[in-house]
Design a protein around this motif. Structure first.
Motif, PDB file in Angstrom:
ATOM      1  N   ILE A 271     101.628  82.802  -5.332  1.00 46.53           N
ATOM      2  CA  ILE A 271     100.556  81.951  -5.857  1.00 46.53           C
ATOM      3  C   ILE A 271     100.861  80.548  -5.363  1.00 46.53           C
ATOM      4  CG2 ILE A 271      99.486  81.019  -7.906  1.00 46.53           C
ATOM      5  CD1 ILE A 271     100.117  83.488  -9.363  1.00 46.53           C
TER       6      ILE A 271
ATOM      7  N   ASP B 183      95.668  78.586  -4.460  1.00 43.85           N
ATOM      8  CA  ASP B 183      95.333  79.619  -5.434  1.00 43.85           C
ATOM      9  C   ASP B 183      95.188  79.007  -6.814  1.00 43.85           C
ATOM     10  OD1 ASP B 183      97.595  82.032  -3.943  1.00 43.85           O
ATOM     11  OD2 ASP B 183      95.476  81.622  -3.561  1.00 43.85           O
TER      12      ASP B 183
ATOM     13  N   ASP C  22      96.360  85.702  -7.318  1.00 40.91           N
ATOM     14  CA  ASP C  22      96.732  85.427  -5.940  1.00 40.91           C
ATOM     15  C   ASP C  22      95.521  85.627  -5.054  1.00 40.91           C
ATOM     16  OD1 ASP C  22      99.108  86.992  -3.653  1.00 40.91           O
ATOM     17  OD2 ASP C  22      97.876  85.192  -3.507  1.00 40.91           O
ATOM     18  N   PHE C  23      94.777  84.549  -4.816  1.00 41.38           N
ATOM     19  CA  PHE C  23      93.487  84.678  -4.156  1.00 41.38           C
ATOM     20  C   PHE C  23      93.593  85.073  -2.692  1.00 41.38           C
ATOM     21  CE2 PHE C  23      90.087  83.222  -6.977  1.00 41.38           C
ATOM     22  CZ  PHE C  23      90.841  82.898  -8.080  1.00 41.38           C
ATOM     23  N   ASN C  24      94.636  84.586  -2.005  1.00 41.94           N
ATOM     24  CA  ASN C  24      94.678  84.887  -0.579  1.00 41.94           C
ATOM     25  C   ASN C  24      95.584  86.074  -0.245  1.00 41.94           C
ATOM     26  OD1 ASN C  24      96.984  83.597  -1.293  1.00 41.94           O
ATOM     27  ND2 ASN C  24      96.645  81.803   0.004  1.00 41.94           N
TER      28      ASN C  24
END
Lengths: 786, 206
Positions: free
Chosen positions: B122, B126, B115-117
């Motif tokens: 997700i 992502d 979960d990049f942000n």
């Protein structure tokens, strides 16, 4: 507290939260547990832990060692990461073949060649083991001394037991011949069964892409080069999966495709007929040459049949490849068609070769009578002056090389096979070097001074031809199986050939080939190759079995000379080496009255097992579908409960809805289309005042409609029923076939839930609109809350 | 002097974790942490000093050097979310990535990594970032988009266009490769322990 300590590891808290909690709990536990068993128990516990750890480490090291022992593993992994799984599957197949040949080689070498070489009479002692006088002049080439050695059938003596071990040579020869075939059958069928099991069990492709994206990185990699390989293989695997996905979505003009395919098949049939006729023509010509005596003709005429077969095998597949571009199949299916066609080609070639061989065998057998007659005259001449009676022993010492020899068709057959295999091997290697390597060199270096771009344009670098190579391998193995009975040296030769092939082809692939344009996944199991191998195994053992059963062995060479049929050696062994009752039992067992019913029984058993396996597969599929439907329901239920929690509903709604869902899923099992099913349940749940639930489910026209009605038990008995007595009403319209990856339901599910709170009536209408794959809008849910 | 410090640390570890196996690993982990920056990390942790190792040092460890997700791993486990890790964070990371950690825990942290942000879902962007990191930008835009749509289609059960933790767990629990894949750092460590230290620990605990 103890439970907290035990489960603390599984909780997703950060460390700084875990540590103090752990400390607290441990202090607490210690305070109340006392110091019993601390001192001694600790030592034992620590010792046990250490032993367990050591055992785990040993197991892990052993696994690593076993993996490192697999030959050529790194090479194949590297090829797989650059070229994809279809090319790698060829090399895996090659390695598997190498294993089989190793076993065959050890059988023939250990049980046939070594005993004869060590324990029997040496070279030069009896006539069949010596090069005859006439041939000694030009015996220095392969055909000469090799023919009279352990490598071929003719060398073996027919003495029943040799050496101090009393090793039964003829019996061993026969049994090894039968055993190699039996072993090959067993191994191929076992591998097919194993592949089928893996394929059927793990056929779950429902999360294909998700798993690829989240679980393909190997966190154990600590080496940059391995990491590079892993990146390449991940990319290739994604590309393969994308191609699969795109293929399943294509829809073309059906009629044009069908017409083109029929045309292509017609062309292919013409090619096959043409090649069959060519071989027949060449074989007839070689028979004519043989009748006239081979000395008049040069090298080409002598080896015409072999050369023509090899050349056909080289050029026809290319022709088939060109024709197959008309057909426009998925690459994997195109590969299977290609394989099928080349298979037909090679089969035709091989059987024509065998027919030619049979002609030569018959020639030799006709010669035998003449030679027998000549030998009696020669023997009579030998005793001309001395003993005129019919004494069997030869008192005069005659050099074994001078004794006239009978023809030996078995050795001739063995020699033909050896020659065929060698020419085949040479052709393969030369085409590899010229077709791939030389071409790559030319393209690379002539590119500077050529008019058009060689790398993109005409020759360019070649791709690895999976189908041609696999078939070459399979047919090579077929020839080995055919000839191994007559030339025990064949498995050894094949082993050497496979070993060299592995290194040569690995090098050639990495050096001269480029990855295919469309990288596709090899069929999940290797069963296609295995099936072909099985067919070849069957077809190649047929000629050998025919010759064993119907043709009498030569009288002057080999371990079966003097018998009327080769399998008489079994009869002889049973009579002389085993006790009398054994022979009787055997003769009873081979009575046709017993064998036929047994065969019938086996056929029936096979039929029964086949039909039960079909029903299991069907049941499996049905269960899977139900599981998917239930998953969907359970997720909806979770949402409903979560939602209801936030609205402060009392427990009975949760309990009743969960139980009604249980009954609903039970009803799924006994629901048939068009037939409504009604499930009533009334609950005696002690803590909660649960309503009775009425569940009605109807399935028709691809939809399933579920109605659940909850009524308070107490109010049912009274005459006045108000609106408040209906606790909740749940309506659901589901299109069937929901939740499969490929096929979206034609429309969307609708759920409607009505329930009473203390003061309010709540109506929830849940409508899920799932967009198609191509659109980019997000799904929308509409909820109405009154 | 080294022995005295070692005794002090071992004493702390002994108090907190009477389990022999855990002490064994913890002292090794501590020394791996310390080896990254010996001048920053003191041997004496009784006063619980506030020491953070910057992300560059963590990312250069041999286990993480080639991992395309090393930055995300460091960010997820670090306190400040930037990748700078204290000893606690370091221990956390290795405990989750070890082979002893239960499957659900790994799934939870895997979700956070992907979960990049950091919005607890997700979403498509992502997924695109994950895919580009996995294939090192070798796939075309079209292909990336297709794969991401397919993933959402397969795994999104509540149909909101992005994967929540429940969706992710539901999908990952069925994956055949998941356990094998998420780290087996344990056996990488078995070779780095020095004999004397091991004996010392044994003396103290037994």
């Amino acid at each position: 507290r103890k439970k907290l300590i035990a489960t603390l590891r599984g909780k997703p808290w950060p460390m700084r939260k875990k540590l103090p909690t752990l400390r607290e709990s441990q202090v607490f536990v210690e305070k109340y547990e006392g110091a019993l068993g601390k001192g001694r128990g600790r030592r034992l516990y620590a010792y046990k832990v250490m032993m367990r750890k050591k055992w785990m480490k040993f197991q892990r090291d052993f696994e690593n060692f076993k993996t490192a022992c697999i030959p050529w593993e790194m090479k194949i992994k590297e090829i797989e990461s650059h070229f994809g799984s279809s090319v790698a599957s060829y090399f895996l197949f090659l390695r598997w073949m190498y294993g089989i040949n190793m076993i065959l080689f050890s059988l023939t070498f250990g049980l046939v060649m070594v005993p004869e070489a060590l324990m029997a009479r040496p070279y030069g002692s009896i006539p069949r083991k010596t090069v005859p006088r006439e041939e000694q002049a030009n015996a220095m080439d392969f055909a000469g001394y090799a023919k009279y050695s352990v490598l071929f059938y003719g060398y073996y003596n027919n003495q029943r037991a040799i050496g101090w071990l009393k090793f039964r040579m003829p019996l061993s020869y026969f049994l090894v011949g039968v055993g190699t075939v039996a072993y090959s059958y067993m191994v191929v069928i076992r591998t097919m069964a194993r592949n089928a099991k893996e394929d059927g069990g793990g056929d779950d492709t429902s999360f294909n892409f998700s798993w690829k994206i989240f679980t393909s990185w190997d966190y154990l990699i600590g080496n940059t080069e391995t990491a590079d390989n892993k990146f390449a293989s991940i990319t290739t695997s994604f590309k393969e999966a994308i191609v699969e996905e795109q293929e399943s979505r294509k829809d073309d003009n059906i009629h044009l495709t069908r017409f083109l395919r029929v045309l292509a098949n017609f062309l292919v049939l013409c090619c096959l007929a043409g090649s069959g006729y060519l071989i027949y023509f060449v074989v007839r010509r070689s028979q004519k040459f043989a009748l006239e005596g081979l000395d008049n003709y040069g090298w080409w005429e002598r080896n015409e049949v072999n050369m023509v077969m090899s050349l056909l095998g080289m050029f026809c597949p290319m022709l088939f490849d060109v024709i197959s571009t008309l057909e426009n199949y998925h690459p994997r299916i195109a590969l299977q068609w290609q394989l099928g066609r080349i298979f037909a080609l090679f089969l035709g070639n091989l059987y024509t070769f065998i027919i030619a061989l049979m002609d030569q065998i018959n020639l030799k057998r006709a010669e035998e009578e003449k030679v027998k007659f000549n030998m009696t005259i020669w023997q009579a001449n030998l005793y001309n002056g001395t003993l005129p009676e019919n004494s069997t022993a030869i008192p005069i010492m005659v050099d074994p090389a001078d004794v006239p020899r009978g023809p030996c068709w078995e050795t001739m057959v063995g020699q033909e096979f050896v020659r065929l295999i060698i020419s085949d091997t040479m052709t393969t290697y030369i085409t590899l070097l010229i077709g791939d390597f030389l071409r790559a060199v030319l393209v690379r270096f002539l590119n500077h001074c050529w008019c058009w771009d060689l790398e993109y344009g005409f020759p360019s670098y070649s791709e690895f031809d999976v189908s041609g190579n696999v078939l070459g391998l399979i047919f090579n193995q077929g020839m080995i199986w055919m000839g191994a009975f007559y030339a025990p040296c064949l498995p050894a030769l094949n082993l050497l050939r496979l070993h060299v092939s592995m290194y040569l082809q690995c090098w050639a692939v990495m050096c001269c080939n480029v990855p295919q344009e469309r990288v596709f996944k090899a069929s999940g199991s290797n069963n296609f190759y295995m099936a072909m191998l099985l067919v070849i195994l069957f077809l190649s053992t047929l000629p050998a079995i025919y010759t064993i059963v119907s043709i009498p062995p030569s009288f002057d060479c080999g371990p079966f000379s003097g018998k009327s049929r080769m399998f008489d050696v079994i009869q002889e062994t049973l009579e002389t080496d085993f006790p009398a009752w054994f022979g009787k039992v055997f003769s009873y067992a081979s009575n046709p009255g017993l064998v036929l019913p047994f065969l019938l029984l086996m056929v029936l058993a096979i039929y029964y097992l086949h039909s039960t396996s079909k029903t299991y597969k069907h049941a499996n599929l049905e269960l899977k579908k139900k599981l998917q439907a239930i998953n969907f329901i359970s997720v909806y239920l979770v949402n409903a409960i979560l939602f209801s929690k936030t609205q402060h509903l009392s427990n009975w709604l949760l309990a009743s809805s969960s139980i009604c869902i249980l009954f609903y899923s039970h009803s799924l099992c006994c629901l048939s289309p068009g037939q409504p099913s009604i499930v009533c349940s009334s609950l005696l749940y002690s803590k909660v005042n649960c309503p009775a639930t009425l569940l009605l489910a109807v399935r028709a026209n691809g939809y399933q409609c579920n109605l659940v009605l909850g009524v308070r038990l107490q109010q049912l008995s009274s005459t006045v029923i108000t609106l408040r007595d209906y606790v909740f009403f749940f309506f659901q319209l589901l299109p069937l076939g929901v939740a499969t990856a490929d096929h979206l339901p034609p429309s969307c599910p609708i759920h409607c839930l009505l329930y009473f709170d203390t003061n309010h009536l709540h109506v929830h209408l849940h409508y899920i609109h799932k967009p198609s794959l191509r659109s980019t809008s997000s799904p929308s849910t509409r909820q109405l809350h009154l | 002097m080294k022995n005295k410090h070692l005794q002090k640390i071992s004493f702390i570890i002994l108090k907190m974790f009477p389990n022999f196996k855990q002490q064994y690993f913890l002292s090794r982990l501590f020394h791996r942490y310390r080896d990254l920056a010996p001048q920053l990390v003191p041997l004496d942790y009784t006063n619980q000093p506030d020491v953070r190792l910057p992300y560059e040092l963590i990312g250069s460890m041999p286990e993480l050097k080639d991992n395309p997700f090393r930055q995300r791993i460091a960010e997820v486990f670090s306190e400040d979310g930037e990748g700078n890790m204290t000893l606690d964070d370091f221990l956390d990371m290795f405990s989750v990535l070890s082979e002893m950690a239960p499957r659900d825990l790994k799934a939870y942290y895997a979700f956070k990594i992907y979960d990049f942000n950091n919005d607890n879902f997700i979403c498509k962007s992502d997924l695109e970032k994950t895919l580009n990191k996995l294939t090192r930008n070798e796939l075309t835009e079209d292909e990336v988009r297709m794969v991401c749509e397919k993933v959402i289609d397969e795994a999104d059960l509540d149909n909101d266009g992005r994967l929540s933790l429940e969706d992710f767990q539901h999908m990952i629990v069925r994956a055949p490769d998941f356990l094998r894949e998420v780290c087996n750092f344990h056996h990488r460590f078995t070779s780095t322990m020095r004999g004397k230290m091991r004996k010392k620990i044994q003396e103290i605990t037994l």
